[in-house]
Design an enzyme around this catalytic site. Structure first.
Site, PDB file in Angstrom:
ATOM      1  CB  THR A   1      -0.893   0.045   1.254  1.00 45.61           C
ATOM      2  OG1 THR A   1      -1.697  -1.128   1.280  1.00 45.61           O
ATOM      3  CG2 THR A   1      -1.794   1.276   1.233  1.00 45.61           C
TER       4      THR A   1
ATOM      5  CE  LYS B   1       1.725   2.537   4.104  1.00 42.32           C
ATOM      6  NZ  LYS B   1       1.934   1.153   3.722  1.00 42.32           N
TER       7      LYS B   1
ATOM      8  CE  LYS C   1      -5.102  -0.725   1.771  1.00 40.26           C
ATOM      9  NZ  LYS C   1      -5.500  -1.832   2.574  1.00 40.26           N
TER      10      LYS C   1
HETATM   11  P1  NAD Z   1       5.703  -5.651   7.566  1.00 39.47           P
HETATM   12  O1  NAD Z   1       6.463  -4.484   8.106  1.00 39.47           O
HETATM   13  O2  NAD Z   1       5.281  -6.750   8.463  1.00 39.47           O
HETATM   14  O3  NAD Z   1       6.550  -6.321   6.354  1.00 39.47           O
HETATM   15  C1  NAD Z   1       7.332  -5.612   5.449  1.00 39.47           C
HETATM   16  C2  NAD Z   1       8.570  -6.453   5.150  1.00 39.47           C
HETATM   17  O4  NAD Z   1       9.336  -5.800   4.129  1.00 39.47           O
HETATM   18  C3  NAD Z   1       9.493  -6.601   6.365  1.00 39.47           C
HETATM   19  O5  NAD Z   1       9.700  -7.979   6.625  1.00 39.47           O
HETATM   20  C4  NAD Z   1      10.758  -5.888   5.946  1.00 39.47           C
HETATM   21  O6  NAD Z   1      11.953  -6.491   6.464  1.00 39.47           O
HETATM   22  C5  NAD Z   1      10.699  -6.020   4.449  1.00 39.47           C
HETATM   23  N1  NAD Z   1      11.521  -5.061   3.722  1.00 39.47           N
HETATM   24  C6  NAD Z   1      11.608  -3.715   3.890  1.00 39.47           C
HETATM   25  N2  NAD Z   1      12.480  -3.186   3.010  1.00 39.47           N
HETATM   26  C7  NAD Z   1      12.938  -4.217   2.264  1.00 39.47           C
HETATM   27  C8  NAD Z   1      13.860  -4.325   1.189  1.00 39.47           C
HETATM   28  N3  NAD Z   1      14.492  -3.253   0.708  1.00 39.47           N
HETATM   29  N4  NAD Z   1      14.095  -5.546   0.653  1.00 39.47           N
HETATM   30  C9  NAD Z   1      13.468  -6.631   1.149  1.00 39.47           C
HETATM   31  N5  NAD Z   1      12.598  -6.612   2.164  1.00 39.47           N
HETATM   32  C10 NAD Z   1      12.330  -5.403   2.721  1.00 39.47           C
HETATM   33  O7  NAD Z   1       4.450  -5.015   6.821  1.00 39.47           O
HETATM   34  P2  NAD Z   1       3.089  -5.765   6.405  1.00 39.47           P
HETATM   35  O8  NAD Z   1       2.107  -5.678   7.507  1.00 39.47           O
HETATM   36  O9  NAD Z   1       3.431  -7.085   5.802  1.00 39.47           O
HETATM   37  O10 NAD Z   1       2.564  -4.773   5.266  1.00 39.47           O
HETATM   38  C11 NAD Z   1       3.141  -4.735   3.973  1.00 39.47           C
HETATM   39  C12 NAD Z   1       2.319  -3.789   3.129  1.00 39.47           C
HETATM   40  O11 NAD Z   1       0.949  -4.239   3.089  1.00 39.47           O
HETATM   41  C13 NAD Z   1       2.266  -2.353   3.664  1.00 39.47           C
HETATM   42  O12 NAD Z   1       2.326  -1.461   2.582  1.00 39.47           O
HETATM   43  C14 NAD Z   1       0.929  -2.293   4.400  1.00 39.47           C
HETATM   44  O13 NAD Z   1       0.411  -0.983   4.459  1.00 39.47           O
HETATM   45  C15 NAD Z   1       0.079  -3.196   3.525  1.00 39.47           C
HETATM   46  N6  NAD Z   1      -1.073  -3.804   4.203  1.00 39.47           N
HETATM   47  C16 NAD Z   1      -0.943  -4.320   5.456  1.00 39.47           C
HETATM   48  C17 NAD Z   1      -2.064  -4.883   6.073  1.00 39.47           C
HETATM   49  C18 NAD Z   1      -1.969  -5.456   7.461  1.00 39.47           C
HETATM   50  O14 NAD Z   1      -3.022  -5.734   8.065  1.00 39.47           O
HETATM   51  N7  NAD Z   1      -0.777  -5.681   7.989  1.00 39.47           N
HETATM   52  C19 NAD Z   1      -3.309  -4.928   5.404  1.00 39.47           C
HETATM   53  C20 NAD Z   1      -3.392  -4.423   4.108  1.00 39.47           C
HETATM   54  C21 NAD Z   1      -2.266  -3.862   3.518  1.00 39.47           C
END
Ligand code: NAD
Length: 293
Positions: free
Chosen positions: A94, A244, A169
């Site tokens: 997102t 966010k 979204k």
């Molecule tokens: P998270 O922080 O748990 O996971 C993100 C991952 O990306 C981490 O493991 C981090 O180490 C990795 N990362 C960061 N930079 C990196 C790089 N350069 N190379 C490789 N890996 C890298 O976040 P999440 O909850 O999994 O959310 C991910 C996305 O999905 C976000 O944009 C969030 O807004 C969206 N989202 C989350 C939810 C939710 O309920 N958690 C729901 C809908 C959408």
């Protein structure tokens, strides 16, 4: 079966990659965090030593990263310079609409098809493979994305041009942020007026005040057993993530010239709530702040 590189194996990406493995795809995974990478390997993915290595033989690249700056950096430094010719790119993070359009334009310049495909449904939906995907890109790119996304979700919607998935979204989540505050205000006022919360819920949920926030995430314990209010506002959907998305909505409002006074107020209130140390709480917990607690 496709060779899929999956970059970003956090709360969402981890279970999504696991579902692609279950869907008989060959997944090569990369994350900056060793623990996330190990968990992906335990679920049947191959580990890569870098994002560049993960994408070099991939037919499809899926990214699930925290913010626009991460997506931009990974695309500019790792994916676009190293990915195989003809690979198909799917960004499920997102992020802001402007960055989504920017990376889509870079991909097009490199001759690669791409979609933005942010999700709704949370960690539960990611684990169960029931996410909703909002997909921005050409008709041909959408047709290519659909069978891959179907392994991770059950509602796959084509929203239009590149960036439109992100637009859909954040519009949705801005409405959710605003309505949650409205529901919290209404139920707090009802309490002060001496109304029974279950009676009020029975009325509102079947009247014109009914909405998703009332029916699923009611910020008052009792009437909706599954709502976070029943477990001290353990998430669910964190206030930090709501903030966010509300900030992204304000960015989009500015760049598109849309007037969103309620969205701006919601962003302001969630900022106060998060700054008071509640970022990890469910977003419905904002009722406590509105109640002066
Ligand atoms: P998270 O922080 O748990 O996971 C993100 C991952 O990306 C981490 O493991 C981090 O180490 C990795 N990362 C960061 N930079 C990196 C790089 N350069 N190379 C490789 N890996 C890298 O976040 P999440 O909850 O999994 O959310 C991910 C996305 O999905 C976000 O944009 C969030 O807004 C969206 N989202 C989350 C939810 C939710 O309920 N958690 C729901 C809908 C959408």
């Amino acid at each position: 079966m496709a060779k899929i590189a999956f970059i970003g194996l956090g709360n969402m990406g981890g279970p999504m990659a696991a579902n692609l493995v279950k869907g008989q795809h060959q997944v090569t995974a990369f994350d900056l965090t060793a623990a996330a990478l190990d968990a992906a390997a335990a679920n049947g993915a191959r580990k890569a030593a870098s994002a560049a290595e993960a994408v070099k033989d991939a037919e499809v690249v899926v990214t699930m990263l925290p913010q626009g700056k991460h997506v931009r950096a990974v695309y500019e430094n790792d994916v676009l310079p190293h990915v195989a010719k003809g690979a198909f790119l799917i960004d499920c993070s997102t992020i802001d609409v402007d960055t989504a359009r920017h990376v889509a334009a870079l991909a097009e310049k490199a001759g690669l098809a791409m979609v933005d495909a942010p999700v709704s449904g949370g960690v539960g939906g990611a684990t169960a493979g029931t996410l909703t995907f909002m997909v921005g890109g050409s008709d041909a790119a959408f047709a290519k994305a659909r069978p891959i996304l179907e392994k991770m979700g059950k509602n796959i919607v084509h929203t239009g041009a590149p960036g439109s998935g992100q637009a859909a979204k954040i519009v949705n989540n801005m409405i959710l942020g605003i309505t949650m505050i409205g529901v919290a205000e209404g139920f707090l006022m009802g309490k002060r007026l001496g109304l029974d919360m279950k009676t009020l819920f029975d009325i509102v949920s079947t009247s014109s005040g009914s909405c998703w926030a009332v029916n699923n995430y009611l910020p008052v314990a009792g009437p909706v057993p599954g709502s976070p209010a029943n477990r001290d506002f353990a998430p669910g959907f964190t206030a930090e993530n709501m903030l966010k998305d509300l900030k992204l909505a304000q960015q989009a409002a500015l760049s598109s010239g849309a007037s969103t006074p309620m969205g701006a107020e919601a962003a302001h209130l969630f900022n106060l709530f998060v700054n008071a140390g509640n970022g990890g709480k469910d977003f419905s917990g904002i009722i406590r702040m509105l109640d002066g607690k």
